[in-house]
Design an enzyme around this catalytic site. Sequence first.
Site, mmCIF file in Angstrom:
data_model
loop_
_atom_site.group_PDB
_atom_site.id
_atom_site.type_symbol
_atom_site.label_atom_id
_atom_site.label_comp_id
_atom_site.label_asym_id
_atom_site.label_seq_id
_atom_site.Cartn_x
_atom_site.Cartn_y
_atom_site.Cartn_z
ATOM 1 N N THR A 95 32.216 11.577 21.124
ATOM 2 C CA THR A 95 30.988 11.008 21.505
ATOM 3 C C THR A 95 30.153 11.568 20.431
ATOM 4 O OG1 THR A 95 31.777 10.984 23.851
ATOM 5 C CG2 THR A 95 29.348 10.581 23.406
ATOM 6 N N LYS A 170 29.265 4.360 25.447
ATOM 7 C CA LYS A 170 29.828 5.529 26.018
ATOM 8 C C LYS A 170 28.355 6.435 26.052
ATOM 9 C CE LYS A 170 32.140 9.466 27.125
ATOM 10 N NZ LYS A 170 32.744 9.857 26.186
ATOM 11 N N LYS A 245 24.457 17.519 25.179
ATOM 12 C CA LYS A 245 24.316 16.636 23.951
ATOM 13 C C LYS A 245 24.403 15.008 24.238
ATOM 14 C CE LYS A 245 28.230 15.644 22.036
ATOM 15 N NZ LYS A 245 29.146 14.806 21.968
#
Length: 314
Positions: A95, A170, A245
């Site tokens: 990701t 995502k 993150k």
Amino acid sequence: MRIGWIGLGNMGAPMSGRLVAAGHDVHGFDLSETARAAAAEQGVTLEETVAATVADADVVFTMLPNHDIVKAVLGGEDGVLANAKQGAVVVDSSTIDIDAARELHETTTAAGLRFLDAPVSGGISGAAAGTLTFMVGGDEAVLEDVRAVIDVLAGRIFYTGGAGNGQAAKLTNNMMLGITLAATAEGAVLAERLGLDASTFWEIAKVSSGDSWALRTWYPIKDVVETAAVNRDFQGGFATALLRKDLDLAIAAGGSTSTALPFATAVRQRMDQLIELGLGGQDCSVLVKLVDGELTNDTLDADVTATLSQENTP
């Protein structure tokens, strides 16, 4: 097929192991000896370098913590682009930043390889069961060329459009996960303090309007949901630092599209507090400890309240 797999952690080890079980010749690399050992138990052939891992591979998967590491693994003399055969497909299931994914499409294509940004959702349990959701960006024809390989790992495969769109899907999804996780933690603590039996309330919520994936899979009260990290003292799972993150990347995307994201920003503050308390490596559902007061910070509630009460214009 011969498959190179780089990143054999909590997700990479079971995913690569499923490909071995399906009959593929899987070669793997990771810097962590613990990760390497876990992959070896799954039947993955371990290599000492990235170059050896990707040599002669038809497909190369990367499952890594952030875009800086992905770029480093792909570039350089020992990297994927310099050592994989022409025409090989690189499937990045990390990701990472949307713009970074688009850049990797360009650099990989320029090197004579093909690239898909293909992050996943479903967690460690989905990796082990082969039920992950893949969100794939790039050339649809490339996806079709490797669909049979991804099918081994996936419950669902969604083609999301051009370069970077897999990451866009995502990051938006993980932002929603973070927000629903926070709501689930607050609801779980409130229900207990109101005298409700945890298992009974969970059964009610999962068939009612309070339902969510976080509730069904990560409910943060012990012995209610088998897959919840609370049952293993929040070890393993989706690390707090990684959710932080992902929230940061989603909020940055909000800024670039003039989309106010105050709830995501509030949850990011919660993750920051957990990291400051040394819990960045624990599963992000450890957030429940902040909600129930087991972990305290004098400024936390004031900070979150201020975030939600102010207009958050990117």
